[in-house]
Design a protein around this motif. Structure first.
Motif, PDB file in Angstrom:
ATOM      1  N   GLY A 143       1.036   6.554   0.695  1.00 30.31           N
ATOM      2  CA  GLY A 143       1.210   7.374   1.889  1.00 30.31           C
ATOM      3  C   GLY A 143       0.330   6.897   3.026  1.00 30.31           C
ATOM      4  O   GLY A 143      -0.154   7.702   3.821  1.00 30.31           O
ATOM      5  N   TRP A 144       0.115   5.592   3.108  1.00 31.28           N
ATOM      6  CA  TRP A 144      -0.808   5.028   4.078  1.00 31.28           C
ATOM      7  C   TRP A 144      -0.128   4.744   5.413  1.00 31.28           C
ATOM      8  O   TRP A 144       0.984   4.198   5.448  1.00 31.28           O
ATOM      9  CB  TRP A 144      -1.411   3.735   3.536  1.00 31.28           C
ATOM     10  N   GLN A 145      -0.810   5.065   6.485  1.00 32.28           N
ATOM     11  CA  GLN A 145      -0.336   4.762   7.828  1.00 32.28           C
ATOM     12  C   GLN A 145      -0.845   3.379   8.245  1.00 32.28           C
ATOM     13  O   GLN A 145      -2.034   3.093   8.108  1.00 32.28           O
ATOM     14  CB  GLN A 145      -0.831   5.817   8.821  1.00 32.28           C
ATOM     15  N   THR A 146       0.056   2.537   8.738  1.00 30.13           N
ATOM     16  CA  THR A 146      -0.332   1.192   9.140  1.00 30.13           C
ATOM     17  C   THR A 146      -1.150   1.230  10.428  1.00 30.13           C
ATOM     18  O   THR A 146      -0.684   1.751  11.446  1.00 30.13           O
ATOM     19  CB  THR A 146       0.902   0.308   9.362  1.00 30.13           C
ATOM     20  N   PRO A 147      -2.361   0.698  10.413  1.00 29.17           N
ATOM     21  CA  PRO A 147      -3.189   0.687  11.629  1.00 29.17           C
ATOM     22  C   PRO A 147      -2.560  -0.191  12.713  1.00 29.17           C
ATOM     23  O   PRO A 147      -1.840  -1.146  12.422  1.00 29.17           O
ATOM     24  CB  PRO A 147      -4.519   0.083  11.144  1.00 29.17           C
ATOM     25  N   SER A 148      -2.863   0.118  13.958  1.00 26.58           N
ATOM     26  CA  SER A 148      -2.352  -0.689  15.063  1.00 26.58           C
ATOM     27  C   SER A 148      -3.121  -1.995  15.204  1.00 26.58           C
ATOM     28  O   SER A 148      -2.584  -2.989  15.706  1.00 26.58           O
ATOM     29  CB  SER A 148      -2.429   0.102  16.375  1.00 26.58           C
ATOM     30  N   GLU A 149      -4.376  -2.009  14.774  1.00 19.01           N
ATOM     31  CA  GLU A 149      -5.187  -3.217  14.851  1.00 19.01           C
ATOM     32  C   GLU A 149      -4.748  -4.188  13.754  1.00 19.01           C
ATOM     33  O   GLU A 149      -4.648  -3.826  12.587  1.00 19.01           O
ATOM     34  CB  GLU A 149      -6.665  -2.860  14.695  1.00 19.01           C
ATOM     35  N   ALA A 150      -4.489  -5.442  14.110  1.00 21.19           N
ATOM     36  CA  ALA A 150      -3.880  -6.408  13.194  1.00 21.19           C
ATOM     37  C   ALA A 150      -4.722  -6.683  11.956  1.00 21.19           C
ATOM     38  O   ALA A 150      -4.192  -6.741  10.833  1.00 21.19           O
ATOM     39  CB  ALA A 150      -3.603  -7.716  13.931  1.00 21.19           C
ATOM     40  N   GLU A 208      -7.035  -4.766  10.575  1.00 15.98           N
ATOM     41  CA  GLU A 208      -7.060  -3.569   9.744  1.00 15.98           C
ATOM     42  C   GLU A 208      -5.752  -3.434   8.964  1.00 15.98           C
ATOM     43  O   GLU A 208      -5.758  -3.081   7.781  1.00 15.98           O
ATOM     44  CB  GLU A 208      -7.291  -2.331  10.602  1.00 15.98           C
ATOM     45  N   ALA A 209      -4.641  -3.697   9.627  1.00 14.84           N
ATOM     46  CA  ALA A 209      -3.334  -3.605   8.974  1.00 14.84           C
ATOM     47  C   ALA A 209      -3.225  -4.620   7.840  1.00 14.84           C
ATOM     48  O   ALA A 209      -2.710  -4.316   6.757  1.00 14.84           O
ATOM     49  CB  ALA A 209      -2.223  -3.826   9.992  1.00 14.84           C
ATOM     50  N   ALA A 210      -3.715  -5.841   8.069  1.00 16.40           N
ATOM     51  CA  ALA A 210      -3.654  -6.881   7.041  1.00 16.40           C
ATOM     52  C   ALA A 210      -4.529  -6.525   5.842  1.00 16.40           C
ATOM     53  O   ALA A 210      -4.126  -6.706   4.686  1.00 16.40           O
ATOM     54  CB  ALA A 210      -4.093  -8.218   7.639  1.00 16.40           C
ATOM     55  N   ALA A 211      -5.727  -6.008   6.109  1.00 19.30           N
ATOM     56  CA  ALA A 211      -6.623  -5.623   5.022  1.00 19.30           C
ATOM     57  C   ALA A 211      -6.024  -4.492   4.196  1.00 19.30           C
ATOM     58  O   ALA A 211      -6.131  -4.475   2.963  1.00 19.30           O
ATOM     59  CB  ALA A 211      -7.978  -5.206   5.589  1.00 19.30           C
ATOM     60  N   LEU A 212      -5.369  -3.537   4.856  1.00 20.38           N
ATOM     61  CA  LEU A 212      -4.754  -2.423   4.146  1.00 20.38           C
ATOM     62  C   LEU A 212      -3.588  -2.898   3.295  1.00 20.38           C
ATOM     63  O   LEU A 212      -3.434  -2.481   2.141  1.00 20.38           O
ATOM     64  CB  LEU A 212      -4.288  -1.364   5.147  1.00 20.38           C
ATOM     65  N   LYS A 213      -2.775  -3.774   3.843  1.00 21.84           N
ATOM     66  CA  LYS A 213      -1.640  -4.318   3.090  1.00 21.84           C
ATOM     67  C   LYS A 213      -2.112  -5.041   1.831  1.00 21.84           C
ATOM     68  O   LYS A 213      -1.544  -4.878   0.743  1.00 21.84           O
ATOM     69  CB  LYS A 213      -0.842  -5.291   3.966  1.00 21.84           C
ATOM     70  N   ASP A 214      -3.183  -5.819   1.960  1.00 21.83           N
ATOM     71  CA  ASP A 214      -3.642  -6.591   0.814  1.00 21.83           C
ATOM     72  C   ASP A 214      -4.421  -5.755  -0.189  1.00 21.83           C
ATOM     73  O   ASP A 214      -4.527  -6.125  -1.356  1.00 21.83           O
ATOM     74  CB  ASP A 214      -4.436  -7.803   1.296  1.00 21.83           C
ATOM     75  N   THR A 215      -4.952  -4.622   0.252  1.00 23.32           N
ATOM     76  CA  THR A 215      -5.496  -3.653  -0.704  1.00 23.32           C
ATOM     77  C   THR A 215      -4.379  -3.153  -1.609  1.00 23.32           C
ATOM     78  O   THR A 215      -4.521  -3.093  -2.837  1.00 23.32           O
ATOM     79  CB  THR A 215      -6.136  -2.467   0.038  1.00 23.32           C
ATOM     80  N   GLU A 216      -3.251  -2.813  -1.002  1.00 24.65           N
ATOM     81  CA  GLU A 216      -2.094  -2.363  -1.772  1.00 24.65           C
ATOM     82  C   GLU A 216      -1.658  -3.421  -2.782  1.00 24.65           C
ATOM     83  O   GLU A 216      -1.395  -3.120  -3.954  1.00 24.65           O
ATOM     84  CB  GLU A 216      -0.942  -2.036  -0.818  1.00 24.65           C
ATOM     85  N   GLU A 217      -1.596  -4.664  -2.331  1.00 24.33           N
ATOM     86  CA  GLU A 217      -1.139  -5.730  -3.213  1.00 24.33           C
ATOM     87  C   GLU A 217      -2.127  -5.984  -4.346  1.00 24.33           C
ATOM     88  O   GLU A 217      -1.725  -6.252  -5.490  1.00 24.33           O
ATOM     89  CB  GLU A 217      -0.906  -7.008  -2.408  1.00 24.33           C
ATOM     90  N   TYR A 218      -3.409  -5.899  -4.064  1.00 25.25           N
ATOM     91  CA  TYR A 218      -4.419  -6.058  -5.115  1.00 25.25           C
ATOM     92  C   TYR A 218      -4.260  -4.979  -6.186  1.00 25.25           C
ATOM     93  O   TYR A 218      -4.273  -5.268  -7.389  1.00 25.25           O
ATOM     94  CB  TYR A 218      -5.812  -5.999  -4.503  1.00 25.25           C
ATOM     95  N   LEU A 219      -4.085  -3.749  -5.760  1.00 24.91           N
ATOM     96  CA  LEU A 219      -3.935  -2.651  -6.708  1.00 24.91           C
ATOM     97  C   LEU A 219      -2.690  -2.812  -7.560  1.00 24.91           C
ATOM     98  O   LEU A 219      -2.705  -2.607  -8.774  1.00 24.91           O
ATOM     99  CB  LEU A 219      -3.901  -1.320  -5.947  1.00 24.91           C
ATOM    100  N   LYS A 220      -1.596  -3.202  -6.920  1.00 28.15           N
ATOM    101  CA  LYS A 220      -0.367  -3.409  -7.677  1.00 28.15           C
ATOM    102  C   LYS A 220      -0.481  -4.610  -8.618  1.00 28.15           C
ATOM    103  O   LYS A 220       0.117  -4.610  -9.701  1.00 28.15           O
ATOM    104  CB  LYS A 220       0.811  -3.581  -6.721  1.00 28.15           C
ATOM    105  N   SER A 221      -1.247  -5.609  -8.225  1.00 29.01           N
ATOM    106  CA  SER A 221      -1.363  -6.800  -9.060  1.00 29.01           C
ATOM    107  C   SER A 221      -2.062  -6.502 -10.384  1.00 29.01           C
ATOM    108  O   SER A 221      -1.767  -7.135 -11.399  1.00 29.01           O
ATOM    109  CB  SER A 221      -2.104  -7.909  -8.310  1.00 29.01           C
TER     110      SER A 221
END
Length: 222
Positions: free
Chosen positions: A74-81, A83-96
């Motif tokens: 339920g994460w909102q994508t930050p407008s800052e690039a 921050e958005a990249a770090a959040l996306k890769d947090t998701e991928e790390y957890l799923k991995s």
């Protein structure tokens, strides 16, 4: 999935214990589940060639999951690039991490792609998968991540603090397919902080470097 309240984690051993109790709330036993981490269905994948990855300039490992394993972010994508990249890769790390558990492969390339080599986060991910395999367990259910906050430190470091709801995520026996369903409680909810490092070359994912957290966080319920 019940949990005991734990203090903030500062060592790998404590972090490991926290994750291993995430789907049962008790000390891990042979028949209990070992968990890990946009909205993802059971067959969601991040495969090379997708539009987003073409824009990134690098290929990500493909992540596919059994039909009884789902993620809800339920994460909102930050407008800052950054921050958005770090959040996306947090998701991928957890799923991995969960990907490695479902594959029963501690050497799965996915979690290695999303963690800094030899870091605490890399050891943590591998250890979760190894312990699950040794116990004969995989996972089943919905792993929920209702909220997250990103904080940048300089140009190449970010910390992501996120909630994790394990109330619908269970241990499943690899041998007989039996799912150990547990009743949700206050200990079903976690707060984690993941520290990530940006790629030094400008291409590649933000990689996990360290993870800490606590359980029994009621406000982290989805």
């Amino acid at each position: 999935m019940n949990r005991r309240t734990l203090p903030a984690l500062t060592a790998l051993a404590t972090a490991t214990t926290l994750l291993l109790t995430a789907c049962g709330g008790e000390s891990p036993k042979a028949d209990e589940k070992i968990p890990g981490a946009g909205e993802s269905s059971a067959e969601a994948s991040a495969s090379p060639g997708e539009k987003g990855e073409a824009e990134e300039g690098f290929d990500r490992p493909e992540l596919k999951f059994p039909s009884d394993v789902e993620f809800k972010f339920g994460w909102q994508t930050p407008s800052e690039a950054k921050e958005a990249a770090a959040l996306k890769d947090t998701e991928e790390y957890l799923k991995s991490i969960i990907h490695g558990i479902t594959k029963q492969d501690p050497d799965d390339s996915a979690h290695k792609f999303y963690a800094v080599p030899l870091s605490q986060a890399a050891t943590y991910a591998e250890d979760q998968i190894k312990r699950a395999k040794e116990a004969g367990n995989t996972v089943s259910g919905v792993q929920q991540f209702p909220s997250a906050q990103v904080k940048l430190s300089g140009t190449r470091t970010a910390s992501v603090t996120y909630c994790q709801d394990e109330s619908k995520f269970y241990s499943k026996s690899v041998k007989d397919g039996k799912v150990k369903v547990t009743e949700p409680s206050n200990n079903s909810y976690y707060s984690f902080t993941l520290v990530l490092e940006a790629p030094s070359t400008g291409e590649g994912p933000w990689r996990a470097k360290a993870i800490s957290g606590k359980q029994g966080v009621a406000e982290c319920a989805a």
